[in-house]
Design an enzyme around this catalytic site. Structure first.
Site, PDB file in Angstrom:
ATOM      1  N   ASP A 128       0.974  -1.089  -0.253  1.00  0.00           N
ATOM      2  CA  ASP A 128       0.102  -0.171   0.006  1.00  0.00           C
ATOM      3  C   ASP A 128       0.718   1.282  -0.177  1.00  0.00           C
ATOM      4  O   ASP A 128       2.119   1.331   0.398  1.00  0.00           O
ATOM      5  CB  ASP A 128      -0.894   0.169   1.162  1.00  0.00           C
ATOM      6  CG  ASP A 128      -2.158   0.820   0.918  1.00  0.00           C
ATOM      7  OD1 ASP A 128      -2.282   1.355  -0.121  1.00  0.00           O
ATOM      8  OD2 ASP A 128      -3.195   0.680   1.839  1.00  0.00           O
ATOM      9  N   ASP A 129       0.359   2.320  -0.272  1.00  0.00           N
ATOM     10  CA  ASP A 129       1.103   3.614  -0.442  1.00  0.00           C
ATOM     11  C   ASP A 129       1.293   4.208   1.079  1.00  0.00           C
ATOM     12  O   ASP A 129       2.395   4.597   1.388  1.00  0.00           O
ATOM     13  CB  ASP A 129       0.372   4.595  -1.215  1.00  0.00           C
ATOM     14  CG  ASP A 129      -1.010   4.914  -0.690  1.00  0.00           C
ATOM     15  OD1 ASP A 129      -1.544   4.252   0.073  1.00  0.00           O
ATOM     16  OD2 ASP A 129      -1.686   5.918  -1.387  1.00  0.00           O
ATOM     17  N   ASP A 152      -2.155   4.501   7.534  1.00  0.00           N
ATOM     18  CA  ASP A 152      -2.341   5.557   8.544  1.00  0.00           C
ATOM     19  C   ASP A 152      -2.984   5.340   9.997  1.00  0.00           C
ATOM     20  O   ASP A 152      -2.041   5.299  10.684  1.00  0.00           O
ATOM     21  CB  ASP A 152      -3.737   6.523   7.898  1.00  0.00           C
ATOM     22  CG  ASP A 152      -4.073   7.863   8.300  1.00  0.00           C
ATOM     23  OD1 ASP A 152      -3.818   8.020   9.822  1.00  0.00           O
ATOM     24  OD2 ASP A 152      -4.311   8.765   7.710  1.00  0.00           O
TER      25      ASP A 152
END
Length: 168
Positions: free
Chosen positions: A101-102, A105
């Site tokens: 994933d980028d 969070d």
């Protein structure tokens, strides 16, 4: 004396920076393989996954589609729960698979995916403190109150210097 309200932090990422950091992620992952295949978390993980797949010579790439934000990208708000729209196919419990994933969070996406593919190796280019413990590998950490603007989210435009914006 009351504390001044915190100005939200913005972290714009260029295409070149994302490519460089995705390649750095590949360097961290190379010794952990070999991998059966890779799962890209859509949509943010698609670009880093392409870079990592090239660098690690991974040809078998699956997607897992998860929604964690409301669709209004101009003022993104987290949904109550991360929702899997499309689970990965033919990956079993995830053993030997790499999930890319980028950004991690809060970790809600990884948390929901670990329930269905617990043995996969989770990697992200960027990590925030709440999500960092939930991924196995990451490259760059940013503070929890920082909003990362990925290159596909922005266009180039003039911005006032930070000092000027703080005065306003």
């Amino acid at each position: 004396m009351a504390a001044a309200p915190q100005t939200p932090k913005h972290f714009p990422v260029s295409w070149e920076e994302l490519h460089r950091n995705s390649k750095a992620l590949a360097w961290r992952l190379i010794e952990l393989g070999p991998w059966k295949g890779m799962m890209a978390i859509t949509r943010g993980g698609l670009v880093p996954a392409a870079v990592v797949a090239r660098e690690l010579d991974i040809r078998l790439i699956e997607t897992v589609c998860v929604i964690g934000y409301q669709p209004d990208d101009t003022k993104p708000q987290q949904t109550k729960e991360a929702t899997i729209l499309k689970p990965p196919a033919n990956v079993g419990d995830g053993e030997g698979w790499l999930v890319i994933d980028d950004l991690v969070d809060t970790g809600r996406t990884v948390d929901v995916l670990r329930k269905i593919i617990p043995k996969a190796h989770y990697a992200a280019v960027y990590a925030k403190p709440l999500g960092r413990p939930l991924v196995d590998t990451y490259v760059t950490e940013v503070s929890q109150d920082t909003w990362i603007y990925f290159p596909w989210d922005v266009e180039l435009q003039f911005m006032q210097p930070i000092a000027t914006r703080r005065k306003e």
